[in-house]
Design an enzyme around this catalytic site. Structure first.
Site, PDB file in Angstrom:
ATOM      1  N   SER A   1      29.685  65.357  41.607  1.00  0.00           N
ATOM      2  CA  SER A   1      29.426  66.652  40.984  1.00  0.00           C
ATOM      3  C   SER A   1      27.976  66.684  40.523  1.00  0.00           C
ATOM      4  O   SER A   1      27.557  65.836  39.730  1.00  0.00           O
ATOM      5  CB  SER A   1      30.362  66.867  39.785  1.00  0.00           C
TER       6      SER A   1
ATOM      7  N   GLY B   1      26.514  69.307  38.926  1.00  0.00           N
ATOM      8  CA  GLY B   1      26.346  70.399  37.978  1.00  0.00           C
ATOM      9  C   GLY B   1      26.148  71.733  38.661  1.00  0.00           C
ATOM     10  O   GLY B   1      26.842  72.075  39.625  1.00  0.00           O
ATOM     11  N   ALA B   2      25.163  72.490  38.174  1.00  0.00           N
ATOM     12  CA  ALA B   2      24.907  73.826  38.710  1.00  0.00           C
ATOM     13  C   ALA B   2      24.444  73.797  40.163  1.00  0.00           C
ATOM     14  O   ALA B   2      24.489  74.823  40.855  1.00  0.00           O
ATOM     15  CB  ALA B   2      23.856  74.526  37.848  1.00  0.00           C
TER      16      ALA B   2
ATOM     17  N   GLY C   1      25.813  72.086  42.705  1.00  0.00           N
ATOM     18  CA  GLY C   1      26.889  72.010  43.681  1.00  0.00           C
ATOM     19  C   GLY C   1      27.557  70.650  43.691  1.00  0.00           C
ATOM     20  O   GLY C   1      27.479  69.891  42.718  1.00  0.00           O
TER      21      GLY C   1
ATOM     22  N   GLY D   1      34.827  69.117  36.140  1.00  0.00           N
ATOM     23  CA  GLY D   1      34.883  68.038  37.122  1.00  0.00           C
ATOM     24  C   GLY D   1      36.307  67.623  37.433  1.00  0.00           C
ATOM     25  O   GLY D   1      36.637  67.259  38.569  1.00  0.00           O
ATOM     26  N   ASP D   2      37.172  67.687  36.423  1.00  0.00           N
ATOM     27  CA  ASP D   2      38.578  67.342  36.628  1.00  0.00           C
ATOM     28  C   ASP D   2      39.265  68.383  37.512  1.00  0.00           C
ATOM     29  O   ASP D   2      40.076  68.041  38.382  1.00  0.00           O
ATOM     30  CB  ASP D   2      39.293  67.244  35.282  1.00  0.00           C
TER      31      ASP D   2
END
Length: 315
Positions: free
Chosen positions: A220, A222-223, A225, A251-252
């Site tokens: 992951s 973040g913003a 992608g 993220g989960d």
């Protein structure tokens, strides 16, 4: 069926406030309490999608009983392993611009007997599971090698296992070849011991984790992608987000979407991106339902934008 294992679950209370002003008396505009812990959130997202899940976790004290009751009220089957210590309670403070301040408690210290009971419970409950998702930090009393032992046992039983943890726990587990590991950018940088400034840096770090044992890496960013690196190559996925309300559990939710879509390949990456994008637009750690998803907005490609700088580079 997806079996989730959360060694250090929590009750999570989220307050939404206009602004965080240290030392002042603040009035929340909204608040909610949710079952917490990374594996717990994966179960919540799987259940929200209408799929079967079993949440296995240590349960201690009044907070543990409340946590189990909240999960059961959501229709999630709970396999609670009794422990002497009190299940922890965490607090999140969310501001309108998406800034989130979290206070996470340490949680109980588990004895050697409680550690063994958790491992035994996973073995007893894993029959028929398509995936085991082991997520989050380890509580006090569990050695970093605990996850490695769990991965080894899962593979001996013929079950695929996804691991979402960091630090020494992740490093120790790599030698047992988890089927998927899901770090964020910070955890990925920590695992390889160097900064990540671009998507290409993240792809190289993911490839290094594969060389050390991980069969696939879902990262992951973040913003920016999400990145998937597996036997088929490297793939990148992203989706626009109108406004970030809370990134707790995003993220989960991504991992739940990935595993629910089979846990391999570009289609699973697209599902992960859709779930993550939907989750950040919901309050607290609320998990997205199918009606919250916008699969058409997701873009995936095997032409990874290696030179793209990360919005929040990891030093």
């Amino acid at each position: 069926m997806i079996l989730t294992v959360t060694p250090n679950p929590s009750l999570d209370r989220t307050y939404e406030i206009p602004a965080l002003d240290r030392g002042a008396v603040l009035r929340a505009t909204a608040d909610r309490i949710d079952p917490g812990g990374k594996g717990v959130n994966v179960s919540r997202a799987v259940a929200a999608a209408g799929r079967r899940t079993l949440a296995l976790l240590p349960v201690g004290g009044a907070a543990g009983a409340a946590l189990a009751a909240l999960l059961e009220a959501d229709g999630i089957e709970v396999a609670g392993v009794p422990v002497a210590g009190q299940t922890r309670s965490n607090i999140s403070v969310a501001e309108p611009d998406g800034t989130l301040t979290k206070i996470n408690a340490a949680g109980p210290e588990l004895s050697a007997a409680e550690s063994d009971a958790l491992l035994a419970a996973v073995g007893e409950r894993s029959a028929g599971a398509d995936w085991i998702a082991c997520c989050g930090s380890l509580p006090r009393g569990l050695a970093p090698e605990w996850y490695a032992e769990l991965v080894a046992r899962a593979h001996r039983a013929g079950t695929r296992i996804a691991l979402d943890t960091s630090g020494p726990s992740l490093t120790a587990a790599l030698r047992e070849r988890p089927d998927v590991v899901k770090p964020n950018a910070e955890e990925l940088a920590q695992a390889v011991g160097r900064p990540l400034a671009t998507v290409g840096d993240a792809a190289d770090a993911a490839a290094e984790l594969r060389s050390r044992g991980a069969r696939a890496v879902l990262a992951s960013l973040g913003a920016d992608g999400q990145l998937l690196v597996d036997d088929g190559g490297a793939y990148f996925g992203s989706a626009p987000v109108a406004a970030v309300r809370s990134n707790v559990g995003a993220g989960d939710a991504s991992l739940a979407g990935f595993l629910g879509a089979g846990g391999t390949g570009v289609a699973a990456l697209a599902a992960a991106v859709a779930h993550g994008a939907a989750a950040v637009q919901l309050p607290g750690s609320l998990m997205p339902a199918p009606s919250d998803l916008d699969p058409a907005a997701v873009t995936t490609t095997g032409d990874v934008p290696l030179d793209r700088r990360l919005t929040e580079p990891v030093p």
